[in-house]
Design a protein around this motif. Structure first.
Motif, PDB file in Angstrom:
ATOM      1  N   ASN A  63       0.879  -1.165   0.000  1.00 13.40           N
ATOM      2  CA  ASN A  63       0.000   0.000   0.000  1.00 13.40           C
ATOM      3  C   ASN A  63       0.923   1.223   0.000  1.00 13.40           C
ATOM      4  OD1 ASN A  63      -1.593   2.234   0.721  1.00 13.40           O
ATOM      5  ND2 ASN A  63      -3.044   0.953   1.850  1.00 13.40           N
ATOM      6  N   HIS A 218      -8.152  -4.682  -1.116  1.00 12.10           N
ATOM      7  CA  HIS A 218      -7.958  -3.585  -0.163  1.00 12.10           C
ATOM      8  C   HIS A 218      -9.274  -3.416   0.590  1.00 12.10           C
ATOM      9  CE1 HIS A 218      -6.643   0.855   0.668  1.00 12.10           C
ATOM     10  NE2 HIS A 218      -6.596   0.088   1.743  1.00 12.10           N
ATOM     11  N   ASP A 255      -3.876  -5.288   1.358  1.00 12.30           N
ATOM     12  CA  ASP A 255      -4.075  -4.588   2.626  1.00 12.30           C
ATOM     13  C   ASP A 255      -5.445  -4.997   3.157  1.00 12.30           C
ATOM     14  OD1 ASP A 255      -4.447  -2.905   4.747  1.00 12.30           O
ATOM     15  OD2 ASP A 255      -4.188  -1.039   3.621  1.00 12.30           O
ATOM     16  N   ASN A 257      -6.513  -4.534   6.166  1.00 12.04           N
ATOM     17  CA  ASN A 257      -6.920  -3.656   7.260  1.00 12.04           C
ATOM     18  C   ASN A 257      -7.405  -4.452   8.470  1.00 12.04           C
ATOM     19  OD1 ASN A 257      -6.418  -0.832   6.784  1.00 12.04           O
ATOM     20  ND2 ASN A 257      -7.790  -1.014   5.018  1.00 12.04           N
ATOM     21  N   SER A 304       4.105  -3.888   9.149  1.00 11.69           N
ATOM     22  CA  SER A 304       3.763  -3.488   7.782  1.00 11.69           C
ATOM     23  C   SER A 304       2.970  -2.196   7.727  1.00 11.69           C
ATOM     24  CB  SER A 304       2.981  -4.602   7.072  1.00 11.69           C
ATOM     25  OG  SER A 304       1.637  -4.652   7.517  1.00 11.69           O
ATOM     26  N   VAL A 305       2.511  -1.699   8.885  1.00 12.40           N
ATOM     27  CA  VAL A 305       1.681  -0.491   8.885  1.00 12.40           C
ATOM     28  C   VAL A 305       1.944   0.294  10.160  1.00 12.40           C
ATOM     29  CG1 VAL A 305      -0.305  -1.653   9.980  1.00 12.40           C
ATOM     30  CG2 VAL A 305      -0.672   0.392   8.571  1.00 12.40           C
ATOM     31  N   CYS A 322      -1.024  -5.581   8.750  1.00 11.92           N
ATOM     32  CA  CYS A 322      -2.310  -5.843   8.093  1.00 11.92           C
ATOM     33  C   CYS A 322      -2.107  -6.162   6.613  1.00 11.92           C
ATOM     34  CB  CYS A 322      -3.262  -4.661   8.270  1.00 11.92           C
ATOM     35  SG  CYS A 322      -2.736  -3.140   7.463  1.00 11.92           S
ATOM     36  N   ASP A 323      -0.853  -6.256   6.179  1.00  9.42           N
ATOM     37  CA  ASP A 323      -0.533  -6.583   4.787  1.00  9.42           C
ATOM     38  C   ASP A 323      -0.013  -8.019   4.761  1.00  9.42           C
ATOM     39  OD1 ASP A 323      -0.584  -3.671   3.480  1.00  9.42           O
ATOM     40  OD2 ASP A 323       0.388  -3.558   5.444  1.00  9.42           O
ATOM     41  N   HIS A 348       2.901   2.281   4.929  1.00  8.26           N
ATOM     42  CA  HIS A 348       3.015   0.828   4.902  1.00  8.26           C
ATOM     43  C   HIS A 348       4.407   0.433   4.427  1.00  8.26           C
ATOM     44  CE1 HIS A 348      -1.372  -0.435   5.185  1.00  8.26           C
ATOM     45  NE2 HIS A 348      -1.469   0.874   5.011  1.00  8.26           N
TER      46      HIS A 348
END
Length: 359
Positions: A63, A218, A255, A257, A304-305, A322-323, A348
């Protein structure tokens, strides 16, 4: 008395003008509202590539935050105050992102989320076209998930026009590429100015007669109560299982989320978070969401985020994961690595995975 009347009249006039402007905005938004179908064909080929049934494949998901959510940014929607990064910084971010993609241009499948085509927040740069130039040996595919002529929030400095989506860059020529809508409606008038989330599906021939189905998704991030998030996950699960039950290889990445099932982070610096930080409510995917022989592939050693309530601080900013990828039982995981870029040019970090198809 005359002064009071003038003040009252001026107040009424301003109120009427604001109401008229808002009404006009909503009317135009209704007329121009992006309403994608359940499925839309992006591409079809009569000369598709044929993959070996024991092929080793590499995939990347990232992302890129439309090159606007660099380490110095916070974001109003997540609990910060800023709306967009300066133009010079946006260009710097995009250059660094494309440099990374160029260095990794031997990867077979590259999934990108939040890549803009014509948005005020990224200074109307066609980021998809720029990445396509860098990845010139890859086939490129784009699916819109955000197409609004004017986002009126925040009122003091509106986001304005947004045209954005997800992309897949592929070393191989697929039989087809489709956009599939994910469920989600935030009601009137919010939905007029919000994303229409989706996942993209590319199909590739395999020499044993099966297909490799790669999916870039996503999912929803801001869903109070979780009903939309749950509906989107159910839609994906149904689609994924149908493809596997038809005999195909299935790889889903992007992603989500949400953090993966059994997420046990081993981050060395930042405090890993689950739950709500600002407006971002990060929940976990249920352990029994998929049958037990399906694998969630992610790197627990690197976040990752990051959160966007404030600029990035490597010592204190809450981070998470979250990826991730989800692979079907007929695919073997070889390796996965979340590349620690310290969120310099995006909120990200990219994740790279190696897998092997099993005959």
């Amino acid at each position: 008395m005359k002064t009071l009347k003038r003040i009252a009249f001026a107040s009424l006039l301003i109120t009427a003008l604001v109401a008229a402007c808002f009404t006009g905005l909503v009317v135009y938004a209704l007329a121009s509202d992006y309403k994608p179908g359940d499925s839309e064909l992006i591409y079809r080929s009569e000369n598709a590539s044929v993959l070996k049934d024991s092929a080793d494949l590499s995939l990347l998901t990232w992302n890129i935050g439309y090159a606007g959510l660099d380490k110095d940014m916070d974001f109003f929607y997540d609990g910060g105050t800023k709306v967009r990064t300066p133009r010079e910084k946006c260009l710097e971010n995009l250059s660094a992102i494309n440099d990374f993609l160029k260095k990794n241009d031997t990867i077979d499948f590259i999934f990108i989320q939040e890549i803009d085509r014509n948005s005020k927040r990224s200074y109307h740069i066609d980021e998809y076209a720029k990445a396509s130039e860098v990845l010139k040996d890859h086939k490129s595919f784009f699916a819109t998930n955000y197409d609004v002529f004017f986002v009126p929030t925040p009122p003091s400095k509106p986001m304005g026009k947004v045209k954005s989506g997800i992309a897949v860059y592929s070393e191989f020529t697929p039989e087809s590429s489709f956009r599939f809508s994910l469920p989600g409606d935030f009601g009137f008038p919010t939905q007029l100015f919000y994303l229409d989330r989706c996942f993209m599906v590319n199909r590739y021939k395999v020499e044993n007669g099966r297909e490799l189905v790669v999916i870039n998704t996503h999912n929803e991030a801001f869903d109070e109560g979780g009903a939309i998030r749950k509906a989107q996950m159910e839609r994906l699960r149904e689609f994924i299982l149908n493809e596997y039950n038809a005999g195909n290889y299935v790889i889903t990445g992007g992603d989500w989320n949400q953090y993966p099932p059994d997420f046990k982070p081993a981050f060395t610096k930042n405090k890993a978070f689950t739950g709500q930080i600002g407006n971002f409510d990060l929940v976990g995917i249920e352990p029994d969401f998929m049958p037990s022989d399906w694998l969630w592939i992610f790197d627990p050693s690197t976040p990752s985020v990051r959160t966007l309530m404030a600029a990035y601080d490597p010592e204190s900013t809450p981070t998470s994961t979250c990826d991730a990828f989800l692979i079907s039982p007929n695919i073997k995981s070889i390796s996965v690595n979340c590349i620690q870029l310290e969120f310099k040019n995006s909120d990200h970090n990219p994740v790279i995975m190696q897998v092997r198809l099993e005959n």
